[in-house]
Design a protein around this motif. Structure first.
Motif: not given
Ligand code: C2E
Ligand code: MG
Ligand code: MG
Ligand code: MG
Length: 292
Positions: A94-108
């Motif tokens: 979940i740590g990696a998944l959450g980081e992926f979502v947050l990073e992607t969403a902030c960049a978008d």
């Protein structure tokens, strides 16, 4: 005694149980692969302002968007997040998944600002799960992603559910640390948990999201209507704003607007969209507003 032990062993190899465990183990491995090899995506669902001029179809602009993770499984097709978030929590992904979502969403989100300028939605909502909130490294990771993407903390809204926010000291102090970064917090799925309106004041949240199960009855059930009305009133008295989740029909939209709900989100406005589709949706809506 031997018979009891034998029985227990037998239960351990119960075929249905074994099948479930195998399925789960398989899902775990596949989710790990998906995380490593770009198998996960993030979609965005517009959140529109309700207390302004315009009609549901065109007019009102999106004031924000919620990021929703998507897993397109090569064989099984798209798997709903509630089915794999739990697995990710249990197997430590979940740590990696959450980081992926947050990073992607902030960049978008930063891309929206660049492409759409003043018409870009100003708020990005991202969901947090129980295990993410329990993780002591969360606050630092959020801060680091804000820094690396250049996103203003005030534009990020993290969503937690009622059950997560309830009387737990660790969670409460984590929420305050998150608030100290300058980000916003939303209480998701409000009305489905055990906490009540009388507990709202104890939570450091800026926004209350009224669960779809209330909104979908808003136009037909006086009982649900009253509950929505009370939620909006209490939230406003605490200087919190409200979002109606799962708005599907113009009749529901009319009721929540009349009940002074601030924002709406649901299929009536748009389903969750990929990043490019989402930006196109904003532009299209803008054109229909100018044409009107
Ligand atoms: P949620 O945060 O309450 O998100 C809203 C859910 O309602 C989304 O389902 C969305 O697609 C759906 N929805 C929106 N409008 C409508 C409507 O008009 N009608 C109906 N029937 N549904 C509507 P989704 O994407 O399947 O996500 C389900 C839940 O999974 C989310 O509920 C959230 O709790 C969790 N989730 C989704 N993405 C993430 C994520 O990136 N991280 C974490 N931790 N949880 C996530
Ligand atoms: Mg949410
Ligand atoms: Mg929700
Ligand atoms: Mg929900």
């Amino acid at each position: 005694e031997a018979k009891r032990a034998g029985g227990a062993r037998h239960a351990l190899f119960d075929p249905a149980m074994r099948e479930r465990a195998q399925k789960r183990g398989g899902m775990e491995a596949e989710l790990r692969q998906a995380l490593l090899h770009r198998g996960l995506h993030v979609q965005y669902q517009p959140i529109v302002g309700l207390q302004q001029e315009g009609d549901d179809a065109g007019g009102i602009p999106a004031v924000g968007a919620e990021a929703l993770v998507r897993w397109h499984h090569p064989a099984k097709g798209s798997i709903p997040p509630p089915e794999f978030i739990g697995i990710a929590e249990e197997c430590g992904l979940i740590g990696a998944l959450g980081e992926f979502v947050l990073e992607t969403a902030c960049a978008d989100f930063m891309e929206w600002q660049q492409r759409l300028g003043p018409n870009a939605p100003g708020l990005l909502a991202v969901n947090l799960s129980r295990a993410q909130l329990a993780d002591a490294g969360l606050v630092q990771r959020v801060q680091q992603i804000l820094r690396s993407t250049g996103m203003a903390p005030g534009a990020l809204q993290l969503e937690i559910t009622e059950s997560l926010a309830a009387q737990d000291d660790v969670v409460q102090s984590r929420l305050r640390d998150l608030k100290a970064l300058g980000i916003k917090l939303a209480l998701d799925d409000f009305g489905t948990g055990y906490s009540s309106l009388s507990c709202l004041h104890m939570l450091p949240v800026d926004t209350v999201k009224i669960d779809r199960s209330f909104v979908c009855q808003a136009d037909i059930s006086p009982h649900h209507r009253v509950l929505i009305e009370a939620t909006v009133r209490v939230a406003h008295s605490l200087s919190m704003n409200t979002v109606a989740e799962g708005v599907e029909t113009p009749a529901q939209a009319a009721v929540i607007r009349e009940l002074q709900c601030d924002k709406g989100q649901g299929y009536l406005y748009s389903r969750p969209l990929g990043n490019h589709q989402f930006m196109a949706w904003i532009e299209e809506r803008l054109q229909s507003r100018c044409a009107a």
